[in-house]
Design an enzyme around this catalytic site. Structure first.
Site, PDB file in Angstrom:
ATOM      1  N   TYR A 435      11.087  -5.295   6.711  1.00  8.46           N
ATOM      2  CA  TYR A 435      10.927  -6.325   7.724  1.00  8.46           C
ATOM      3  C   TYR A 435      12.062  -6.362   8.747  1.00  8.46           C
ATOM      4  CZ  TYR A 435       7.216  -8.291   4.795  1.00  8.46           C
ATOM      5  OH  TYR A 435       6.052  -8.471   4.072  1.00  8.46           O
ATOM      6  N   THR A 501       3.898  -0.467   2.508  1.00  8.30           N
ATOM      7  CA  THR A 501       3.067  -1.453   1.819  1.00  8.30           C
ATOM      8  C   THR A 501       3.234  -2.869   2.365  1.00  8.30           C
ATOM      9  OG1 THR A 501       4.825  -1.402   0.144  1.00  8.30           O
ATOM     10  CG2 THR A 501       2.779  -0.243  -0.368  1.00  8.30           C
ATOM     11  N   GLU A 502       4.271  -3.099   3.163  1.00  5.32           N
ATOM     12  CA  GLU A 502       4.455  -4.403   3.815  1.00  5.32           C
ATOM     13  C   GLU A 502       5.258  -4.207   5.088  1.00  5.32           C
ATOM     14  OE1 GLU A 502       5.957  -7.789   1.726  1.00  5.32           O
ATOM     15  OE2 GLU A 502       5.120  -7.154  -0.191  1.00  5.32           O
ATOM     16  N   ASN A 503       4.774  -4.792   6.186  1.00  5.61           N
ATOM     17  CA  ASN A 503       5.550  -4.875   7.417  1.00  5.61           C
ATOM     18  C   ASN A 503       4.874  -5.887   8.322  1.00  5.61           C
ATOM     19  OD1 ASN A 503       5.884  -3.303  10.477  1.00  5.61           O
ATOM     20  ND2 ASN A 503       7.704  -3.856   9.312  1.00  5.61           N
TER      21      ASN A 503
END
Length: 658
Positions: A435, A501-503
């Site tokens: 992030y 897998t997350e951003n």
């Protein structure tokens, strides 16, 4: 220099003056307490009043730094004053430092190319998706035989969650998954990442006691509908919702028995879903599970076991991941042909001064205490050397923390030779969540500071006040750090297969403008840095935007929103409204990147055009809610009163006739 203390009690320092913003989110306002004095030059610092009992000449230093064509004066405290006149001791410390320089492999810390926007496309077959997790979106917390999770219990404790909110109903995804899959189909997504709630299918956590077939059926239906929609399911086995029974009976991840229980749960999932699911993630962000669950207590189960709880939980999580990988490898892989990975979330740490060896070492240490804590054992069989040196008992190479605290053994658990061999190489792909970025510099914490994961690192985190931060207090938009992190993984771990897998980026709850230009800008810049990393040779196979829907954001409740779709939590039906970023991300997907400048520049304009109608729908939603209240409450109440009055009148007539 302004100082800001985050929830974990770590000193976070801001360069220079007022916080800057980009142009995003014009309808939303953000504020920061600027009550503390800002020191802009060494002279300002040296002439400012001294804290009681301090000696500036002994504890402070100013360094002139050039960053992105801006000059900042950075002032930091060393944190402890050495005993006067101990030249020999100082010399020995410098010698120890020189002997213990931790090299970063082939990674070039001096090369940080902040290049212009790159127009191009991703390789054919690159996978685009969105993500979610069970507790954040499903709701139905006590429905159809589901057991209690540690988050069910934690969120119901007063004062643990912002505004005392809970995920009891959240997005009602348990009932609305068909509608949500239709949203995914409209976006032309390739994959959807979701998690299985352990207590929804094993209410007590144990397969031997009871398997909840209604929970099994829910996930089976979800998987089938995804496949029918040509969307690949990517399934996370553990996204933080441990069965409460296992926490109460065994102490959760503090107990080694969790390794076996988690393996039983995973094996059940392979048995029931593995013929259709080919991408498995064992754990989501074990750093947060360990640190925020067992060190700071910010997250469930809310334990504050400073200096030891996080390390012990992480040790068991690493072994649990390895056991599940081996179970799949021996029992299921040949039949199901799937892959087992883990999702590690990490910020990038950039040295404040790349010409300062201490800053370089501090930045490398920051990443190893964050990402390497889990990645290094899984790829190389043991914890990073720098963690063992800093947390361990006293050695010449600065492994001093446990020793200085009078402990006979390291607070960091030790892998046996057999365990090292067992955990090494248990990653078919690496899931990477990212992030934001921090500047990092050396900061010594004395032994008297106490046991703490954060003090063990001997560093300070800093941010540039001109970095945009439209939502979460910790989330600054620093796109170039993403490419740096990806190249670091390539260098340190042999260029493994990576799925992002997350951003994503959040906004505060009061920001109800669906024209989320700050999110479009974030996706544009971060995904472009990802594209540059792919050009660098980093083996990235897919990208997951976080998240599909606004959801329950853990200790922040519903006060922060990461979703591409706005969810109206005031309405019991939890309607979804597309933000402008839906159309923007959809165009990135359909183009498989950024084909040319003219086309890309038109995307944002076209996306904003579509969000005006969504804003009108959202504005009308309270009226819809009032109409529902009239339909569901007022009308039935009036009808009931009419029936009662009719009954009374009828009785009155009967009495008169008698």
């Amino acid at each position: 220099m302004k100082q800001k203390h985050n929830e974990r009690g770590v000193q976070r320092q801001h360069f220079g003056g007022e916080k800057g913003r980009d142009g995003g989110g014009a309808r939303c306002s953000w504020s920061l307490d600027h009550s503390q004095e800002a020191w802009r030059t060494p002279q300002d610092f040296l002439t400012a009043p001294s804290p009681a009992g301090s000696d500036k000449s002994a504890v402070a230093m100013a360094t002139h730094i050039r960053a992105e064509d801006r000059f900042f004066w950075l002032v930091w405290q060393f944190g402890v004053t050495e005993a006067s006149g101990t030249m020999l001791r100082t010399g020995m410390r410098l010698l120890a430092l020189a002997l213990c320089v931790s090299a970063g492999g082939d990674f070039d810390w001096t090369k940080n190319e902040k290049t212009s926007f790159y127009y191009g496309t991703f390789p054919t077959g690159f996978s685009w998706g969105v993500g979610s997790s069970a507790y954040q979106t499903e709701g139905a917390w006590n429905t159809d035989g589901k057991g209690m999770s540690i988050w069910d219990v934690f969120a119901h404790k007063k004062g643990k969650i912002s505004s005392n909110e809970t995920g009891d109903s959240s997005c009602e995804g348990y009932y609305k998954f068909k509608d949500d899959i239709n949203l995914m189909k409209e976006m032309k997504l390739n994959h959807y990442r979701f998690s299985v709630s352990w207590p929804r299918i094993l209410p007590s956590g144990l397969r031997s006691e009871h398997v909840n077939e209604k929970g099994i059926r829910y996930y089976s239906d979800l998987i089938d509908l995804l496949l029918d929609s040509k969307i690949t399911p990517v399934v996370t086995l553990y996204h933080w919702d441990l069965p409460q029974v296992l926490q109460e009976k065994y102490g959760g991840w503090q107990n080694a028995s969790m390794v076996g229980y988690f393996n039983e749960f995973a094996n059940l999932c392979f048995e029931r879903f593995g013929n259709r699911v080919k991408h498995w993630i064992t754990f989501n962000n074990p750093w947060s599970i360990s640190v925020e669950g067992y060190e700071t207590g910010e997250h469930a189960p809310g334990l504050r076991m400073r200096g030891s709880g996080a390390y012990k939980a992480a040790h068991h999580i690493i072994k649990a991941h390895a056991k599940v990988w081996h179970t799949y490898d021996m029992k299921w892989r040949s039949k199901q042909k799937g892959l087992i990975g883990i999702s590690l979330t990490a910020d990038w740490g950039e040295p404040v001064d790349v010409s300062n060896q201490r800053d370089v070492e501090a930045a490398e240490r920051y990443i190893h205490f964050y990402l390497g804590w889990f990645a290094t054992p899984l790829f190389h069989g043991d914890y990073p050397a720098v963690m063992k040196e800093y947390i361990g008992t006293f050695t010449l190479c600065s492994g001093r923390k446990s020793g200085q605290q009078g402990l006979g053994a390291s607070r960091l658990p030790v892998f046996s030779p057999q365990e090292k061999s067992y955990v090494r190489g248990t990653v078919d792909f690496l899931g990477l969540g990212h992030y934001t970025t921090r500047y990092v510099t050396q900061k010594n914490y004395p032994s008297g500071f106490g046991d703490s994961y954060f003090a063990d690192r001997d560093l300070a985190e800093l941010v540039d006040p001109k970095w945009p931060d439209p939502g979460s207090e910790w989330l600054y938009s620093v796109p170039w750090g993403f490419r740096r992190l990806l190249n670091f993984v390539k260098t340190q771990y042999g260029n493994p297969m990576i799925y992002v897998t997350e951003n994503g980026v959040s906004e505060k709850m009061q920001c109800t403008d669906l024209c989320d230009d700050w999110r479009m800008q974030y996706f544009r810049e971060y995904i472009n840095e990802l594209l540059k990393a792919v050009r660098d040779g980093v083996n990235v196979k897919g990208y997951t935007a976080w998240s599909l829907l606004d959801g329950f954001e853990w200790d922040e409740g519903f006060s922060e929103r990461f979703g591409l779709y706005f969810v109206d939590f005031r309405n019991k039906n939890k309607p979804r409204f597309p933000k402008a970023s839906v159309q923007f991300y959809k165009r990135i997907i359909s183009s498989n990147g950024f084909p040319n400048q003219r086309e890309v520049e038109s995307w944002k304009r076209k996306a904003v055009e579509t969000c005006s109608s969504s804003n009108q729908l959202l504005a009308a939603d309270p009226l819809v809610g009032h109409m529902e209240m009239v339909t569901e409450i007022v009308v039935p109440t009036v009808c009931t009163l009419c029936i009662l009055l009719s009954a009374v009148f009828f009785m009155f007539l009967l009495r008169r006739r008698l």
